[in-house]
Design a protein around this motif. Structure first.
Motif, short mmCIF file in Angstrom:
data_model
loop_
_atom_site.label_atom_id
_atom_site.label_comp_id
_atom_site.label_asym_id
_atom_site.label_seq_id
_atom_site.Cartn_x
_atom_site.Cartn_y
_atom_site.Cartn_z
N UNK A 1 0.84 -1.19 0.00
CA UNK A 1 0.00 0.00 0.00
C UNK A 1 0.88 1.24 0.00
N UNK A 2 0.56 2.15 -0.90
CA UNK A 2 1.28 3.42 -1.00
C UNK A 2 0.28 4.56 -0.86
N UNK A 3 0.79 5.72 -0.52
CA UNK A 3 -0.05 6.92 -0.41
C UNK A 3 0.46 7.98 -1.36
N UNK A 4 -0.45 8.55 -2.14
CA UNK A 4 -0.08 9.68 -2.98
C UNK A 4 -1.24 10.65 -3.01
N UNK A 5 -0.94 11.89 -2.68
CA UNK A 5 -1.97 12.93 -2.67
C UNK A 5 -3.20 12.50 -1.86
N UNK A 6 -2.94 11.86 -0.72
CA UNK A 6 -4.02 11.47 0.18
C UNK A 6 -4.80 10.23 -0.25
N UNK A 7 -4.41 9.63 -1.38
CA UNK A 7 -5.09 8.41 -1.84
C UNK A 7 -4.19 7.21 -1.56
N UNK A 8 -4.83 6.11 -1.15
CA UNK A 8 -4.07 4.87 -0.95
C UNK A 8 -4.27 3.98 -2.15
N UNK A 9 -3.20 3.32 -2.56
CA UNK A 9 -3.29 2.38 -3.67
C UNK A 9 -2.19 1.34 -3.54
#
Length: 157
Positions: free
Chosen positions: A108-116
């Motif tokens: 799981x990664x976070x970018x611009x407040x989104x997890x993906x």
């Protein structure tokens, strides 16, 4: 899944390189292998990291090590990336991300407040006996090639 621990056998793999030629971990028995996982060809951080490995490649090879970059991109994408930046090492296409998962480089990664879910920039060094010697679960893209070289200089005897 966490990265394999030092001393554990490195998970075997066979993946196509940027020319579609199969590359297996077993091809490098008796050599040090720097297996670095990166999210995407020709993106800013990945380009900095690849170019730092490129700039340190001759010295890494002089330590008896081979560098292999791995991402989920296709062989064709890897070919363009390698040509654009004159990368002297092989880039492996892990299109289903199976190898990244085996090496704990998927999560799981976070970018611009989104997890993906995606590839986590990380590196495993495999010793000549095929065991994990060192892992970096998180790396600084700009200087990681130099960091790996320094570790090899201290430890790859």
């Amino acid at each position: 899944m966490a990265m394999p621990a030092a001393g554990e056998p490195a998970p075997p793999f066979t993946l196509p390189d940027q020319d579609g030629k199969p590359v297996s971990l077993s091809d490098f028995a008796g050599r040090w292998v720097v297996l670095y996982f990166y999210p995407k060809d020709d993106t800013p951080g990945c380009t900095k990291e690849a170019c730092n490995f490129r700039d340190n490649h001759a010295a890494i090879e002089a330590r008896g090590a081979v560098v292999l970059g791995v991402s989920g991109d296709s062989s064709a994408s890897h070919r363009k990336f390698a040509d654009k930046y004159s990368l002297p090492f092989r880039l492996l296409a892990d299109e289903g991300n199976a190898v990244a998962k085996q090496y704990g480089a998927w999560g799981t990664k976070n970018m611009y407040g989104k997890q993906y879910e995606g590839i986590i920039r990380s590196t495993a060094v495999i010793d000549p006996q095929g065991r994990i010697a060192k892992t970096w679960p998180k790396v600084k893209a700009e200087t990681h090639g130099a960091e790996v070289l320094a570790w090899l200089e201290a430890n790859a005897k």
